[in-house]
Structures are given as structure tokens and as C-alpha cells.
Scaffold this motif. Structure first.
Motif: not given
Length: 244
Positions: A17, A51-55, A57, A62, A65-66, A69
Motif C-alpha cells: 500500500t 490505499g493498495y497499489v494497483r496492478d 502502477e 499510486a 492517484r491517492e 482522490e
């Protein structure tokens, strides 16, 4: 004697994360962005956004992005740096989760927008968090580390200008140092140091005319990223920086 090779045991999955320590100065107070958790574990408790690191990314992607958001702010316009990784095996009751924390700094950032997994998001004075607010997970430790990093950065880099909307005065900049370090500074001594630091401040050629007092020269951030010479904290400021 021939040794029998030890069969490797199966490992539990490891997740990654990112967590964000977002500092801003609002109403002359150093504030940090906290969310109210909308899911278990720690439902309803304050926490740092993340948050979680996305596939597909990277960690930096990440974090950006967070940040977008949670605040609606483009992190590319802020000072954003990787703080460190936190990997204590029991730090998250959901399993083996390693987080990489980021430090973000910006001038008077707007009211935050809660992300999809948060019930609310709000700016909170850092001093009040350190005094009496328990954060979810190990976020209190992360906050302390980020606070000391921010205070140290003010000594050796020009990052303090990231808290100022341009153009700004030396008095505006001094206020940032006083708020982040938690101690008052001598105005004349501070002015001499920052105006003589190579590439720190660039005069705009304009002045601000207050209702009372002398006009103040306006500056923008210069090209330097390191402070030469550094602007070291006094013993009083260093003591005030202890995160208990």
C-alpha cells in the motif's frame, strides 16, 4: 554425509500500500489530512489517507492517484517525496501488508474529498493529533517520522517555499518556519540568512503595501533545491521537534 535440502515453505501473500502524510499550513497552523475509516479494521478511527497499489502502477503513480482522490489536488504541483517503508509483520491485522509512506507539502490546500473507503476527510492540527489522537495501524509512527522529515527538510532544502503561494514575502516564509518548527524566530536574523542563501529567493520587483507598516518586497522560489548554507535549527527548535 549428504544433507537433505530443506523444502521451502509456502509464503503468505504480501500486499503493498501507499500512505500519505499531507501537510499544509491553514490559518497559521500546521495541519495534516486525516480520514475517518469507513471499513474494518479500525472502522471509524482516524487514519492517514492511502490505499493498495494497483496492478500496473508504480509506487509514485499510486501516491499521485491517492493524493488526487483524497484532496482533488494534482500532486505534480506539490512537493511529494517518498518517506520510507514500514514492514512490521503485525502492523495490519488483515495480513502481511507493507506500506510505503509519502510526504506531501502544499500551500493552504483546499478542503479534502473523502475517498471511496473513507467516511470523512478533514484537516487536523498536527499538535492536536500528537497530543491526544490515536491513529489506526501504525499511522502515529508514520506521522511522527514525516513531521521530523519536514522539519529537517526546512534546514537543508528550499522546500519551505512549497508552503507559500507565490509571490510571498520574507515574513510569509518566516511564518512557515515558525509554524513547522514550533518556535518564534528573530526576524532580522532570518531575513539575512534566507536572502543570502544562494538561489533560494528571487525578487519579483514588486512590493506588498500593508495597511500599517512599511511595504514588503515580494519574492518567488528560486532555482536552488538545497540551502547553502543550511538554516539550522536552534536548540530550542530541535527540542520542540521531538515527537513524543
Amino acid at each position: 554425509m549428504t544433507e537433505t535440502p530443506i523444502r521451502a515453505s509456502k509464503h503468505a501473500p504480501i500486499f503493498v500500500t501507499v500512505d500519505l502524510v499531507i501537510f499544509t499550513v491553514r490559518q497559521d497552523v500546521l495541519q495534516v489530512l486525516l480520514i475517518e475509516r469507513g471499513n474494518e479494521p479500525y472502522f471509524g478511527l482516524p487514519a492517514l489517507p492511502g490505499g493498495y497499489v494497483r496492478d500496473g502502477e508504480t509506487l509514485d503513480q499510486a501516491a499521485l492517484r491517492e493524493l488526487s482522490e483524497e484532496t482533488g489536488v494534482d500532486g505534480r504541483q506539490l512537493h511529494l517525496e517518498q518517506l520510507r517503508a514500514y514492514s512490521e509483520p503485525e502492523r495490519d491485522p488483515r495480513g502481511r501488508i507493507i506500506t510505503v509512506a509519502y510526504l506531501a507539502l502544499g500551500p493552504d490546500l483546499p478542503h479534502p474529498v473523502a475517498g471511496t473507503d473513507a467516511r470523512a476527510a478533514h484537516w487536523t492540527p498536527v499538535a492536536s493529533v500528537l497530543d491526544r489522537v490515536s491513529l489506526a495501524f501504525d499511522h502515529s509512527d508514520i506521522l511522527c517520522d514525516a513531521l521530523e522529515r519536514a522539519r529537517s527538510q526546512l534546514e537543508y532544502t528550499t522546500v519551505a517555499a512549497a508552503f507559500c503561494n507565490e509571490p510571498f514575502t520574507v515574513g510569509d516564509l518566516r511564518q512557515i518556519y515558525e509554524v513547522v518548527w514550533g518556535v518564534p524566530l528573530d526576524p532580522s536574523n532570518f531575513r539575512r540568512k534566507v536572502t543570502h542563501a544562494e538561489g533560494f529567493l528571487v525578487p519579483t520587483g514588486e512590493r506588498r503595501y500593508p495597511d500599517i507598516g512599511r511595504p514588503a518586497t515580494l519574492y518567488r522560489r528560486g532555482p536552488a533545491r538545497l540551502l547553502v548554507p543550511p538554516l539550522l535549527r536552534s536548540g530550542e527548535a530541535a527540542h520542540a521537534s521531538l515527537c513524543l
